[in-house]
Motif scaffolding. Structure first.
Motif, PDB file in Angstrom:
ATOM      1  N   LYS A 285       0.842  -1.200   0.000  1.00 15.42           N
ATOM      2  CA  LYS A 285       0.000   0.000   0.000  1.00 15.42           C
ATOM      3  C   LYS A 285       0.877   1.250   0.000  1.00 15.42           C
ATOM      4  O   LYS A 285       2.048   1.207   0.364  1.00 15.42           O
ATOM      5  CB  LYS A 285      -0.942  -0.005   1.196  1.00 15.42           C
ATOM      6  N   SER A 286       0.281   2.356  -0.405  1.00 14.83           N
ATOM      7  CA  SER A 286       1.055   3.581  -0.561  1.00 14.83           C
ATOM      8  C   SER A 286       1.465   4.188   0.780  1.00 14.83           C
ATOM      9  O   SER A 286       0.837   3.944   1.810  1.00 14.83           O
ATOM     10  CB  SER A 286       0.253   4.614  -1.357  1.00 14.83           C
ATOM     11  N   LEU A 287       2.505   5.003   0.729  1.00 14.90           N
ATOM     12  CA  LEU A 287       2.922   5.762   1.898  1.00 14.90           C
ATOM     13  C   LEU A 287       1.778   6.660   2.361  1.00 14.90           C
ATOM     14  O   LEU A 287       1.530   6.804   3.566  1.00 14.90           O
ATOM     15  CB  LEU A 287       4.158   6.602   1.539  1.00 14.90           C
ATOM     16  N   TYR A 288       1.073   7.263   1.411  1.00 12.25           N
ATOM     17  CA  TYR A 288      -0.085   8.115   1.707  1.00 12.25           C
ATOM     18  C   TYR A 288      -1.093   7.353   2.563  1.00 12.25           C
ATOM     19  O   TYR A 288      -1.586   7.870   3.571  1.00 12.25           O
ATOM     20  CB  TYR A 288      -0.724   8.555   0.391  1.00 12.25           C
ATOM     21  N   TYR A 289      -1.388   6.107   2.191  1.00 17.36           N
ATOM     22  CA  TYR A 289      -2.376   5.301   2.922  1.00 17.36           C
ATOM     23  C   TYR A 289      -1.929   5.103   4.371  1.00 17.36           C
ATOM     24  O   TYR A 289      -2.713   5.304   5.313  1.00 17.36           O
ATOM     25  CB  TYR A 289      -2.547   3.941   2.246  1.00 17.36           C
ATOM     26  N   TYR A 290      -0.678   4.704   4.565  1.00 19.78           N
ATOM     27  CA  TYR A 290      -0.194   4.432   5.918  1.00 19.78           C
ATOM     28  C   TYR A 290      -0.212   5.686   6.787  1.00 19.78           C
ATOM     29  O   TYR A 290      -0.590   5.640   7.960  1.00 19.78           O
ATOM     30  CB  TYR A 290       1.228   3.861   5.864  1.00 19.78           C
ATOM     31  N   ILE A 291       0.206   6.810   6.209  1.00 24.19           N
ATOM     32  CA  ILE A 291       0.251   8.047   6.983  1.00 24.19           C
ATOM     33  C   ILE A 291      -1.157   8.512   7.353  1.00 24.19           C
ATOM     34  O   ILE A 291      -1.409   8.945   8.479  1.00 24.19           O
ATOM     35  CB  ILE A 291       1.007   9.145   6.213  1.00 24.19           C
ATOM     36  N   GLN A 292      -2.091   8.409   6.406  1.00 21.22           N
ATOM     37  CA  GLN A 292      -3.478   8.804   6.670  1.00 21.22           C
ATOM     38  C   GLN A 292      -4.077   7.979   7.800  1.00 21.22           C
ATOM     39  O   GLN A 292      -4.871   8.476   8.586  1.00 21.22           O
ATOM     40  CB  GLN A 292      -4.336   8.623   5.405  1.00 21.22           C
ATOM     41  N   GLN A 293      -3.685   6.711   7.887  1.00 16.79           N
ATOM     42  CA  GLN A 293      -4.227   5.833   8.913  1.00 16.79           C
ATOM     43  C   GLN A 293      -3.679   6.162  10.303  1.00 16.79           C
ATOM     44  O   GLN A 293      -4.318   5.877  11.301  1.00 16.79           O
ATOM     45  CB  GLN A 293      -3.872   4.364   8.593  1.00 16.79           C
ATOM     46  N   ASP A 294      -2.500   6.773  10.335  1.00 19.41           N
ATOM     47  CA  ASP A 294      -1.814   6.857  11.618  1.00 19.41           C
ATOM     48  C   ASP A 294      -1.513   8.266  12.114  1.00 19.41           C
ATOM     49  O   ASP A 294      -1.031   8.442  13.221  1.00 19.41           O
ATOM     50  CB  ASP A 294      -0.498   6.070  11.537  1.00 19.41           C
ATOM     51  N   THR A 295      -1.774   9.289  11.298  1.00 20.83           N
ATOM     52  CA  THR A 295      -1.514  10.654  11.742  1.00 20.83           C
ATOM     53  C   THR A 295      -2.754  11.512  11.558  1.00 20.83           C
ATOM     54  O   THR A 295      -3.655  11.160  10.808  1.00 20.83           O
ATOM     55  CB  THR A 295      -0.342  11.291  10.960  1.00 20.83           C
ATOM     56  N   LYS A 296      -2.772  12.649  12.227  1.00 20.78           N
ATOM     57  CA  LYS A 296      -3.948  13.500  12.185  1.00 20.78           C
ATOM     58  C   LYS A 296      -3.562  14.974  12.020  1.00 20.78           C
ATOM     59  O   LYS A 296      -2.421  15.357  12.232  1.00 20.78           O
ATOM     60  CB  LYS A 296      -4.774  13.336  13.473  1.00 20.78           C
ATOM     61  N   GLY A 297      -4.536  15.781  11.696  1.00 17.75           N
ATOM     62  CA  GLY A 297      -4.383  17.229  11.691  1.00 17.75           C
ATOM     63  C   GLY A 297      -3.335  17.752  10.735  1.00 17.75           C
ATOM     64  O   GLY A 297      -3.160  17.247   9.642  1.00 17.75           O
ATOM     65  N   ALA A 298      -2.617  18.784  11.180  1.00 15.67           N
ATOM     66  CA  ALA A 298      -1.640  19.455  10.329  1.00 15.67           C
ATOM     67  C   ALA A 298      -0.516  18.525   9.904  1.00 15.67           C
ATOM     68  O   ALA A 298      -0.013  18.605   8.790  1.00 15.67           O
ATOM     69  CB  ALA A 298      -1.044  20.648  11.079  1.00 15.67           C
ATOM     70  N   LEU A 299      -0.128  17.604  10.789  1.00 15.87           N
ATOM     71  CA  LEU A 299       0.919  16.663  10.448  1.00 15.87           C
ATOM     72  C   LEU A 299       0.512  15.799   9.280  1.00 15.87           C
ATOM     73  O   LEU A 299       1.254  15.637   8.308  1.00 15.87           O
ATOM     74  CB  LEU A 299       1.250  15.787  11.659  1.00 15.87           C
ATOM     75  N   SER A 300      -0.694  15.236   9.318  1.00 16.64           N
ATOM     76  CA  SER A 300      -1.187  14.411   8.225  1.00 16.64           C
ATOM     77  C   SER A 300      -1.278  15.202   6.941  1.00 16.64           C
ATOM     78  O   SER A 300      -0.903  14.754   5.871  1.00 16.64           O
ATOM     79  CB  SER A 300      -2.560  13.828   8.577  1.00 16.64           C
ATOM     80  N   MET A 301      -1.766  16.440   7.035  1.00 23.06           N
ATOM     81  CA  MET A 301      -1.932  17.280   5.854  1.00 23.06           C
ATOM     82  C   MET A 301      -0.594  17.560   5.203  1.00 23.06           C
ATOM     83  O   MET A 301      -0.458  17.525   3.981  1.00 23.06           O
ATOM     84  CB  MET A 301      -2.602  18.603   6.224  1.00 23.06           C
TER      85      MET A 301
END
Length: 305
Positions: A285-301
């Motif tokens: 799965k993409s890096l985008y997918y993993y980050i979206q699952q595990d980070t929130k707010g400004a960091l995720s954005m």
């Protein structure tokens, strides 16, 4: 604005760009760039009650390093204030401060130390004192050798005789003998070019019953083993090495935000597209997918663009 501050502290907003943009970077120069408008928008965002994180992060992370410098200059001219007082350092200076912070306190954060030195290999004598005072033994010698930045540039001519000689020297200094001649390993693996040593590791298998990673595990232990393993993995495939670091920072016990942000910012104009590609190839799965699952707010954005 802790998440914003953490992100922005890793962005260069003044001085000459430390790294030229690469075709494999994920952040490109913004085509409809207007420094005056961007500076005004940030000024308004900062004046907003509670600070408009989305606007601030959006502007500063969707422009190239050179454009961020223009925005910072324009902001300071408009407001007579620095955009963020902590944003004085260039990426190289920031990484240097990260190196120093990784060596503070009880014990050294050796994973961060190894990762940053492998990426840069450019700090030379100004950090040798810090490395020497906070590390010891052969691990210290390896870190200092890397920090000296003596690695040869990749050349267009392939020297097959030298490849064979280096492969034999690695074998003779390690698996073939009783007790590892660590200084020989250090000098070879920190001075030859990356592309040269990729071929050396392939040739090494014709002399040794083990590949280089297996040989390291048999010959050395502890921090030195970890450092050599990381070094070999980085030489063999640098984008994959950082893809693995990103994966570990996201899926480990609690997301390691500092590691995640540091890698994303350091590589976003250099080779992030290669890192993303290796990440998806290895982890499905993409890096985008993993980050979206595990980070929130400004960091995720920020990290997902």
């Amino acid at each position: 604005i802790s998440a914003v501050h953490e992100i922005l502290c890793k962005l260069s907003l003044e001085g000459e760009p430390s790294t030229l943009p690469s075709a494999f970077g994920s952040v490109k120069a913004y085509t409809k760039f207007d420094a005056e408008q961007d500076a005004l928008n940030i000024e308004m965002a900062i004046k907003t009650k509670g600070v408009d994180e989305i606007t601030t992060v959006n502007i500063l992370t969707n422009h190239s390093n050179a454009q961020r410098q223009d925005i910072a200059f324009t902001y300071q001219r408009r407001t007579k204030k620095e955009l963020v007082s902590a944003l004085k350092s260039t990426p190289a200076q920031y990484d240097a401060s990260e190196l120093k912070s990784s060596m503070k306190g009880l014990g050294t954060n050796k994973d961060s130390l190894i990762e940053i030195i492998f990426y840069k290999e450019m700090y030379k004598t100004d950090l040798e004192k810090d490395i020497i005072s906070d590390t010891s033994g052969d691990f210290c010698k390896l870190m200092v050798a890397l920090a000296k930045g003596r690695r040869a540039e990749d050349g267009s001519v392939i020297d097959y005789e030298l490849i064979d000689q280096d492969a034999r020297d690695l074998y003779d200094a390690g698996v073939k003998r009783k007790g590892t001649e660590v200084p020989k390993w250090i000098s070879l693996m920190t001075e030859r070019s990356m592309s040269h040593f990729q071929k050396v590791f392939d040739r090494y298998k014709s002399y040794s019953p083990y590949d280089m990673l297996e040989s390291i595990k048999k010959e050395v232990k502890g921090d030195l083993e970890n450092a050599f393993l990381n070094l070999v993995q980085c030489i063999q495939n640098k984008p994959l090495y950082f893809a693995d670091r990103l994966y570990d920072s996201i899926t480990g016990k609690g997301t390691q935000d500092k590691v995640l942000i540091r890698i994303m910012v350091s590589h976003n104009e250099v080779d992030m597209l290669k890192i993303r590609s290796e990440f998806k190839r290895k982890y499905s799965k993409s890096l985008y997918y993993y980050i979206q699952q595990d980070t929130k707010g400004a960091l995720s954005m920020y990290v997902t663009g």
